[in-house]
Motif scaffolding. Structure first.
Motif, short mmCIF file in Angstrom:
data_model
loop_
_atom_site.label_atom_id
_atom_site.label_comp_id
_atom_site.label_asym_id
_atom_site.label_seq_id
_atom_site.Cartn_x
_atom_site.Cartn_y
_atom_site.Cartn_z
N CYS A 168 0.85 -1.20 0.00
CA CYS A 168 0.00 0.00 0.00
C CYS A 168 0.88 1.25 0.00
CB CYS A 168 -0.89 -0.02 1.24
SG CYS A 168 -2.15 1.27 1.31
N CYS A 170 0.75 3.43 2.06
CA CYS A 170 1.08 3.69 3.46
C CYS A 170 2.24 2.81 3.94
CB CYS A 170 -0.15 3.49 4.35
SG CYS A 170 -0.54 1.75 4.69
N CYS A 217 -5.43 -3.35 2.60
CA CYS A 217 -4.42 -2.81 3.51
C CYS A 217 -4.76 -3.21 4.96
CB CYS A 217 -4.36 -1.30 3.39
SG CYS A 217 -3.20 -0.57 4.58
N CYS A 221 -5.79 2.05 6.25
CA CYS A 221 -5.49 3.47 6.09
C CYS A 221 -6.62 4.21 5.38
CB CYS A 221 -4.16 3.65 5.36
SG CYS A 221 -4.14 2.99 3.67
#
Ligand SMILES: [Zn+2]
Ligand SMILES: [Zn+2]
Length: 232
Positions: A168, A170, A217, A221
């Motif tokens: 991801c 993130c 994810c 997030c």
């Protein structure tokens, strides 16, 4: 060494997705088509073409599913646009808001998959094109291990080709949450738009009928941080 012998590897819980045959005439949390449930700040996803995407199915993930137990999974795909998904990465990660990244040859995205923590009351109107049917989950242990192609949530992906891994934006590595077998058909109502490249006028398929792996994810997030990966 312990007296119990080597620790046994426990397979992660998985559930078969089963579709009923009696048309659904009222909202349900688990459904093919039907009345989508959204968090307060979440709207019915729209394709780059401006139209609402069709709700293919939605379900509450059982609590013992790794990372995502208790979340509400919903899968949307435009009725007018149909292609394999195309994960967009940069520097080894998916780009920020990868779910909105253009899917060539299209100038935007035609799919959206949501994992919502606490969606409220269902929408007043059902998905107009996909026929509403009840959906249920049944715990199962796949006798074919990683080779069984099932409509399922949890467990491990049964990859048709080499396993694919994605990170991801993130930083977290995406984790498997759901598999939809190739050529799985979702019946549509008479008068529904005809899906481009479809095989039939009375059914839709996801992503040109490819095998679909939903990877999400684990840090949660964003509710839309779910990537459909296609193989065949
Ligand atoms: Zn569209
Ligand atoms: Zn993330």
């Amino acid at each position: 060494m312990s007296e119990d012998g080597p620790a046994e590897w426990a397979a992660p819980p998985e559930y078969l997705v089963e579709i009923g045959t009696e048309p659904l005439d009222r909202p349900a949390r688990n459904s093919v088509g039907g009345w989508p449930c959204f968090d307060d700040d979440q709207e019915w996803p729209r394709c780059f073409c401006g139209d609402r995407m069709a709700l293919f199915f939605q379900l509450d993930l059982p609590d013992d599913i790794e990372f995502f137990g208790g979340e509400h999974l919903s899968v949307f795909h435009c009725a007018h646009h149909n292609d394999a998904s195309d994960p967009v990465t940069a520097d080894g990660r998916l780009v920020p808001r990868f779910w909105e990244a253009p899917q060539p040859p299209f100038p935007g995205s035609f799919w959206r998959v949501l994992l919502q923590r606490d969606p409220g009351i269902p929408e007043a109107e059902p998905e107009p094109a996909v026929r509403a049917l009840p959906l249920s989950l049944r715990p199962f242990v796949d006798a074919h291990g990683p080779f069984g192609m099932h409509f399922k949530v949890g467990g491990t992906a049964a990859w048709a080709q080499y396993p694919e891994r994605y990170w991801c934006a993130c930083g977290a590595e995406l984790a498997f949450v759901c598999q939809v077998p190739a050529y799985r058909e979702f019946g549509v109502r008479p008068g529904a738009p005809v899906q481009p490249y479809g095989l039939r006028d009375d059914a839709y398929m996801l992503f040109l009928g490819n095998e679909v792996y939903l990877l999400a994810c684990p840090k949660r997030c964003d509710p839309a941080a779910v990537l459909p990966v296609n193989q065949r």
